[in-house]
Scaffold this motif. Sequence first.
Motif, short mmCIF file in Angstrom:
data_model
loop_
_atom_site.label_atom_id
_atom_site.label_comp_id
_atom_site.label_asym_id
_atom_site.label_seq_id
_atom_site.Cartn_x
_atom_site.Cartn_y
_atom_site.Cartn_z
N ASP A 426 0.91 -1.13 -0.07
CA ASP A 426 -0.16 0.03 -0.08
C ASP A 426 0.88 1.36 -0.14
OD1 ASP A 426 -2.90 0.97 0.99
OD2 ASP A 426 -1.39 2.10 1.86
N PRO A 427 0.56 2.39 -0.74
CA PRO A 427 1.29 3.45 -0.55
C PRO A 427 1.69 4.20 0.76
CG PRO A 427 -0.60 3.80 -2.08
CD PRO A 427 -0.79 2.46 -1.43
N SER A 428 0.89 3.76 1.64
CA SER A 428 1.13 4.31 3.09
C SER A 428 2.13 3.51 3.95
CB SER A 428 -0.28 4.36 3.97
OG SER A 428 -0.70 3.15 4.15
N VAL A 429 2.53 2.30 3.50
CA VAL A 429 3.26 1.51 4.37
C VAL A 429 4.67 2.03 4.10
CG1 VAL A 429 1.82 -0.34 4.45
CG2 VAL A 429 3.66 -0.65 2.68
N ALA A 430 5.64 1.49 5.35
CA ALA A 430 7.10 2.21 5.13
C ALA A 430 7.86 1.38 4.03
CB ALA A 430 7.64 1.61 6.69
N ALA A 431 7.57 0.15 3.74
CA ALA A 431 8.14 -0.32 2.79
C ALA A 431 7.79 -0.14 1.34
CB ALA A 431 7.92 -2.01 2.85
N CYS A 432 7.13 0.88 1.20
CA CYS A 432 6.77 1.49 -0.17
C CYS A 432 7.92 2.24 -0.68
CB CYS A 432 5.42 2.21 -0.15
SG CYS A 432 5.00 2.66 -1.71
N ASP A 433 8.33 2.09 -2.04
CA ASP A 433 9.31 2.73 -2.65
C ASP A 433 10.81 2.43 -2.03
OD1 ASP A 433 7.60 4.22 -4.26
OD2 ASP A 433 7.15 5.48 -2.86
N ALA A 434 10.87 1.49 -1.08
CA ALA A 434 12.24 1.09 -0.58
C ALA A 434 12.78 -0.02 -1.17
CB ALA A 434 12.16 0.69 0.89
N PHE A 486 6.31 -3.16 8.62
CA PHE A 486 6.83 -2.44 7.39
C PHE A 486 5.98 -2.64 6.25
CE2 PHE A 486 11.04 -4.40 8.98
CZ PHE A 486 11.39 -3.52 10.21
N GLY A 488 2.39 -3.99 6.19
CA GLY A 488 1.03 -3.94 6.30
C GLY A 488 0.40 -5.43 6.50
#
Lengths: 493, 153
Positions: A426-434, A486, A488
Amino acid sequence: MALMEPGATAALLAVIGVLLAACAIFTRALDRIGVPVVLIFLAMGMLGGSEGLGRIAFEDYNIAYRLGTIALILILFDGGLNTAWRSIRRSAAPSGLLATFGVVGTAGLLALIARLLGLTWTEALLIGAIVSSTDAAAVFAVLRGGSLRLRERVRDTIEVESCLNDPMAVILTLGVITAVLTSSAASMWALLYLVPVQLVIGAIVGVGVGVVTRFILTHARLANGGLFPVITIAGAMCSYGLATVVMGSGFLAVFVCGAVLGNGELPYKPGLRRIHDAAAWMSQVCMFLMLGLLVTPSQLWPVAGVGLLLGLALAVLVRPVVVMLLLAPFRWKLRESAYVGLVGLRGAVPIILATFPVMEGLPEGNRVFHVVFFIVVLSALVPGASIVPTARRLGLTVKGGQAPAAAIELNSLRHLSGDVRVYQIDPSVAACDAALAEISFPPGASAILVVRGEQLIAARGPTRLRAGDHVYVFCKPEDEPVIGLFFGDPLNS
Amino acid sequence: MQLSEILSVECVRSPLAGTEKQAVIGELVDVLTNAGKVQDPEGLKQAVWTREQTRTTGIGHGLAIPHGKNAGMKSLAMAIGKPAEPLDFEAIDNQPVKLVVLLASPPDRTSDHIQALARVSRLMSSESFREKIYAAETPEEIFELVIEQDAGR
């Protein structure tokens, strides 16, 4: 023309095979326009029936009852297997209330309307009791089958209610039949007192059989994966049988037994889930095919008017009113309780219950059966077609949760510590774009595959996660909370 | 990265005024805002709440780590709050939450954001440390305990 064996069996199987395949093929198209797939099974059954093309003369209500019970056991067991404790605990109070007082209220109010429409009290009470419970299989098919993701407490309440309310409907129906046969209402009230007892006994037997079944699965060291579902099906049947014999609610016992197994560590779990999912679908198909075969179209016409009216009254008036009254103390938003009221899908249980009066030889039995037919069809059609659009319009859906294009799962015959989980980013989780290398996995955990649309991507350090990706992560159960922090919510919990 | 780089004692609040999940998150964002670390408090509250909806950050043993990314953040920031009474956070172990750690990060600092999350959860995995920090009353005590434990690792 009567066929000789083995020709008769062969012809019967060929017709049933064609019907089954046709049903399955049509499900996709129907799903898209929002018509519950069960109805096509029903239509196929009628087509194959005594007055249809198939000319299969199936009038044996005793066999129908037995097959129906087996089908319902498999459906409820699958429901339990896929219901998290968290859901049960969270929705215990509202769904418990709906499954008891809600069922009585629905039965009573509908009986009153039926009486006003000119049916006798016996017919009216029988019909009310028979169609008073919502159907687990139909509910699961709609809420879990498609793209719909409802708000948790709404979904949990609808699902758990549908699994808990069958015992009450069974008790009510048997109560009315007993009252009619003995010409005294006292026996019906006596039965009502037994409800709590039946539920408690059912739950205890369900837990007991579930625990024993799990013990066998983990300790018996079965040689072959194919034997695992044999044990679980045995557990499902034993829980029903034992609970019913000791005066408990068999249907509740089956559900609880499934929930005990589904919520614990179990060898071969993904395989078992898949098999029971298939068994539940197969049961559903068979139930409605059988209903189609049982009804006689020429007997439907005389009760069409009253049946349609009652079906409509149940779907848009009786159930919504009863549900909203009972949910009022929980201070839900109005649209939430209204929605629970709308999703009152009926299914296999009324069909099974409608065979009771016929088997008991009540003169009203046949007519009641055909009225029930209309109610089941309508309460599948009206809410069925409106469930998804209404949920969207009322803002009760939550985002997320599409299945990935490819799946990995661990199948092991022994219980091993560790599991493969799949998370949709989900765009809101910390792992997004990592990048995967930036994610501090616990020592025993690792990403193993990324699925992006139709693309399979190796889970290497530089691989950067994008919103919408599915990530497969291997981890030990004790590390899952950190991984979940991280990533979701896993799609397969 | 050490937690002392992103946590200061004025960003620890004990006891919290809020008694419910969303209020507590809002309160901790306000704490960071008052410390001059947040430019878009409403946006951050929304981001943290959206993340909370995908799955609870109550990861068990009385700890919740709500977090979110927001373009208004200049750097990574952390706030800690101790609820007056254990708080229902819909935690995964269904236990009430005794300590809430808020982490807020700019969108382009994913690596540090995740590292900080991992550090906090690792810190709290020690049972004896949890007992100590849940017993602590004042912001100063809580701050000291966290910094000390983090530096010792």
